[in-house]
Every structure is written in structure tokens, then in C-alpha cells.
Design an enzyme around this catalytic site. Structure first.
Site, PDB file in Angstrom:
ATOM      1  N   ASP A  99       0.867  -1.172   0.000  1.00  0.00           N
ATOM      2  CA  ASP A  99       0.000   0.000   0.000  1.00  0.00           C
ATOM      3  C   ASP A  99       0.903   1.221   0.000  1.00  0.00           C
ATOM      4  OD1 ASP A  99      -2.203   1.856   0.566  1.00  0.00           O
ATOM      5  OD2 ASP A  99      -3.292   0.073   1.194  1.00  0.00           O
TER       6      ASP A  99
ATOM      7  N   ASP B  94     -10.587  -1.751   2.047  1.00  0.00           N
ATOM      8  CA  ASP B  94      -9.390  -1.377   1.278  1.00  0.00           C
ATOM      9  C   ASP B  94      -8.249  -2.287   1.716  1.00  0.00           C
ATOM     10  OD1 ASP B  94      -7.597  -0.235  -0.378  1.00  0.00           O
ATOM     11  OD2 ASP B  94      -7.660   1.770   0.513  1.00  0.00           O
ATOM     12  N   ALA B  95      -8.159  -3.437   1.056  1.00  0.00           N
ATOM     13  CA  ALA B  95      -7.302  -4.533   1.515  1.00  0.00           C
ATOM     14  C   ALA B  95      -6.201  -4.855   0.504  1.00  0.00           C
ATOM     15  CB  ALA B  95      -8.155  -5.774   1.755  1.00  0.00           C
ATOM     16  N   LYS B  96      -6.381  -4.451  -0.752  1.00  0.00           N
ATOM     17  CA  LYS B  96      -5.388  -4.658  -1.803  1.00  0.00           C
ATOM     18  C   LYS B  96      -4.890  -6.101  -1.826  1.00  0.00           C
ATOM     19  CE  LYS B  96      -4.223   0.262  -1.978  1.00  0.00           C
ATOM     20  NZ  LYS B  96      -4.987   0.831  -0.868  1.00  0.00           N
ATOM     21  N   ARG B  97      -5.815  -7.035  -1.799  1.00  0.00           N
ATOM     22  CA  ARG B  97      -5.486  -8.443  -1.802  1.00  0.00           C
ATOM     23  C   ARG B  97      -5.259  -8.965  -3.217  1.00  0.00           C
ATOM     24  NH1 ARG B  97      -5.389  -7.052   3.091  1.00  0.00           N
ATOM     25  NH2 ARG B  97      -6.114  -8.416   4.752  1.00  0.00           N
TER      26      ARG B  97
END
Lengths: 273, 273
Positions: A99, B94-97
Site C-alpha cells: 500500500d 481497502d485490503a489490496k489483496r
């Protein structure tokens, strides 16, 4: 853990095996479901049966998050159990995080300080300032996704960017980041020949190689093209070991599969070192 | 939540504001630290003060994971509070996995079933089979990272791959994936002109735009280049709203900042629709 300590363990155990603790409650022996914490009960039994055959454990966080708070409790118990009973074993949070700067710092704190893993996997898409916060932690390792073992790796990773495949661009660029000595890389073993090119760019780094076994790589080829003078390889197997049996004998079956791989690795170490 | 329901909410509230719930215990008013769950206490107060001014909330999972089990409990309480009290508000993990197929399914279960978010942010590096498992969930949305607002976006995202910037390649390719109608995209607002190009590729999709305010974008330009006939924009602000004050008046200060943005958004909606 330092890289030297990891190498030392590999030499003692004659193994560079990493066992993936990807616990799916639909796949573990049914008698464990009666336990208060079936995920941890499964992990503990697998660890007790295999810790002398491997140098690393790698829980994939997805399998814990899917069970919510209980999953995170099981993950916490698992890393604590490893750190208390097997401090010489290298631990990998397979979390594939990343991030913007201050937010990556929060992820780094989650895995390096709160859970006390030795390393975490990180995705490179957001670039330098999304990875450097992880690299700032002393004696902790950031395992950057370079070339993954899935079909989707062909969508972007192997496409050319400035006359170089994207995954090679990631390798090259990452070398310029601050504290890049703390980097390791995820490199899929679907085509072991790729490893020869990769070793041109990062001759000294450790590679975490998934895809031997279930995902279709070949240990012999991986060592031929990927091993360096410091060994430089961690080979992961998850399902092939932890689900070798789903009956009462699951721990013995897992140990037996791990032993098979460890013995092949001992041969490879003899051949290369 | 369906996209039509989201658009309906935007029209009713005259707002396309998303508030980022990135709770750092070092930044919240000290009197909240005496609460049993300071993170949730902070979120609840912010939500109570701002829910009529925004259409979405976006907790970034890093800020919760950094506090371990307690953080996850606070995240669970926050999403439950939103779903129980404000079911019309769109929720974004909002984890951006992103991981290989069956593992991405576990992440999708974590955020869509266990925590019951309406959407989750996902990183594209691992390609099609890492994203499609998220897209398989009906009336859930997958917000793919395309062009992020940080400096590191220049490392790979804006580099040319097959004569096209990587982020555009990601946009183009993602349109061919199964259930791509469930895609939205993260597009940073650092250069609003980029949005004109992006709208050529994905004219109809919703864009989640960070970087207005703290990260330096301009609302007027974002709307000029990014708004479509279905509005198609969610503009996020985190620190600018939730940390407007760190004193007893923090909720009023947050509401006041949110109101400022909402009023600008009402003007933009009048101008464009």
C-alpha cells in the site's frame, strides 16, 4: 532471523523445505473439528510431526482471514507456537500486501511486530514507496512477488516493459531500493529455465519457490538453475504435505511426504555445495 | 449492493464522497483511549457525524491488522455497525489483496461473506485467475488497482508495456475477465488529465479516486475528466476528514470538512448531470 542463520539451519537439517500452512476446514480430518480451535490443532500437529524436516513455515493469511476473528486467533497462536518452540525456524506470512508508504508501515508492524513473523510476502505493483517501509525493519525479510506460478502470471508479469519482461523489471528496480539486502523473491517453478535469467539479475538473493509438486515444478531443475553458493532457495509445498492424508494418520502422512522432499533436497545440497 | 442502488444514493445525498476510516491510535483524541475499544468508538462517532454527507466508508485493513486481534474485532464491529444502521451506504474493504485462484476465493469469502463488505480493493499483478474469484460474487464489487496516487506508481504502472502504459494494459485486460461488470477501479487523482485517457478505455465503470486533499488532487478537474453519465466517481478523503481535529470537537470538525466536500460535489453534480 538473519540470512546467515537461515543458511546455517539449511546446512544442519539438509533441507530447504518450506511447509505452507494453508488450512481449509473442509480438508482437515473431521475428528479435529471437535477441537476448540481446529485450525491451530491441525497446525500444531503438523508442526510437531515435520519441524525437523523443514526450515520454514508459511501460513497464507487468506486461509485465516476467511474464518474471521477465529482465524486470526489461530494465526496468532500458530506464530507464537513456532516462535516459542522452534525459534530457529524461519517464518513467512504469505500475505501479499502492499500500500502507500504510511499504510505499508502499518502492515509491516502487523506482521513483524504484532505477529513477529521473520518475513512477509509483498506485491510490487505500487512500487518503491510501497515496499521500502517493509525493508526498514532490521533482520526482517520482504519477499517480493516477481514471477508467480499461476496462469495469470502471463497477463502482465511476462509482458515486455522497456524491452524487458515486467518481472525482470521488478527485480532490477527493487535492487535500487533502500535496504534492498532485506529482499527475497517469489519465483514460480513452472518453467525452471526462467531461473537462469533471474540469477543473472539477482545472483545472491533467496528465492521462495512455490509450485514444486501441486503446481507442477521439478525440484531437480529448480536446483540446477536456481541454487547459488549460499543455497538461495526455499522450496514450498503446501497441499502435497499437509493434506497427504485426511484420516487419523494425517501427521505421519505429512511427515512422510516432507521426509521424501527433504531427502531429495539433501542429495541436491550434496551435489551443489 | 447494486451499482444502481449506489447511483441512487449519490443522487439523493448529492454526494459521491467516500470517507476513509484509517484509524491510527496515535492520532485520535486521547480521551477515546480510555474506551474499551477506542478504534470502534472513534469510527462510530465519525460515522454518526458524517453518514448523511457521504455514500461510502472505506476502512483500510492495514490500520486494523497493525493492532492484531483487537484491530480485527474493531473492523468487524465497524462493518456490522454500518450494515445494521446504514445499509444504504456502500462499504469498501481497502485490503489490496490478490493471490492464486483458490486462495483469492478465501480472501473473497473473508471480505464478502465473513465481514459482509460490498466491495474490496484488489491488486492486479497476478492477473486473471487472481481476480476472477472475487468477481464471481453477485452484487459485490472488486475495485482493481490501476493507477495509484503514490510516487511509486511511476516505477511500473506508467511504464509502457506493448506500447501502452501498464495501468492501461490492466484496464484493457480486465475488461475481458469473467463478470467484469463487477469491476471498479482505483485511479489516483494526482494528474486529472490521466482520467480522460482512462475514460476512453472504461467509459462506464465506477472509479474510486484517492488523493483529493491530502494526496493533492483537485475535485473540479477530477469531475471534468472523470465523471460519466452514471456519475461513475467515488472520491475518497481519509485524514482530511477524520483528523480535522484531535480534540473533543473531532466529530463536528469531521462533519464540517465532509460537508465542505459534499457541497462542492453537489455543485459538480448539478453541472454535469
Amino acid at each position: 532471523m538473519t540470512t546467515d542463520q537461515l543458511i546455517h539451519q539449511i546446512k544442519i537439517k539438509k533441507s530447504f523445505l518450506c511447509i505452507g500452512l494453508d488450512v481449509d476446514l473442509n480438508k482437515i480430518p473431521v475428528h479435529l473439528l471437535k477441537e476448540e480451535d481446529p485450525i491451530f490443532a491441525f497446525n500444531k500437529t503438523i508442526i510437531d510431526a515435520t519441524h525437523h524436516l523443514c526450515v520454514a513455515y508459511k501460513p497464507n493469511t487468506a486461509f485465516y482471514e476467511a474464518y474471521g476473528i477465529k482465524g486470526w486467533q489461530a494465526l496468532e497462536k500458530t506464530i507464537n507456537y513456532l516462535n516459542e518452540n522452534h525459534p530457529d525456524i524461519f517464518t513467512i506470512a504469505d500475505a501479499k500486501r502492499g500500500d502507500i508508504g504510511n499504510t505499508s508501515t502499518m502492515y509491516a508492524k502487523a506482521f513483524f511486530e504484532d505477529l513477529e513473523f521473520d518475513s512477509v510476502t509483498v506485491a510490487p505493483y505500487m512500487g518503491k514507496d510501497s515496499v521500502e517501509p517493509f525493508l526498514a525493519f532490521e533482520n526482517k525479510h520482504t519477499i517480493l512477488l516477481a514471477l508467480t506460478s499461476n496462469q495469470g502470471a502471463l497477463d502482465f508479469q511476462t509482458k515486455k516493459i522497456e524491452n524487458q519482461e515486467l518481472y525482470k523489471k521488478v527485480l532490477e528496480t527493487s535492487k535500487t531500493w533502500k535496504n534492498s539486502k532485506n529482499l527475497m523473491y517469489v519465483v514460480g517453478a513452472t518453467k525452471a529455465e526462467y531461473l537462469a535469467d533471474i540469477r543473472q539479475i539477482i545472483p545472491d538473493s533467496f528465492l521462495l519457490v512455490p509450485g514444486v509438486g501441486a503446481q507442477g515444478g521439478n525440484l531437480n531443475d529448480v536446483c540446477k538453475y536456481g541454487m547459488n553458493n549460499y543455497i538461495g532457495l526455499l522450496i514450498n509445498s503446501s497441499r502435497g504435505i499437509i493434506y497427504a492424508s485426511n484420516d487419523n494418520d494425517f501427521a505421519e502422512a505429512a511427515a512422510s511426504k516432507a521426509k521424501e522432499l527433504q531427502e531429495q533436497m539433501a542429495l541436491e545440497l550434496n551435489r551443489h555445495l
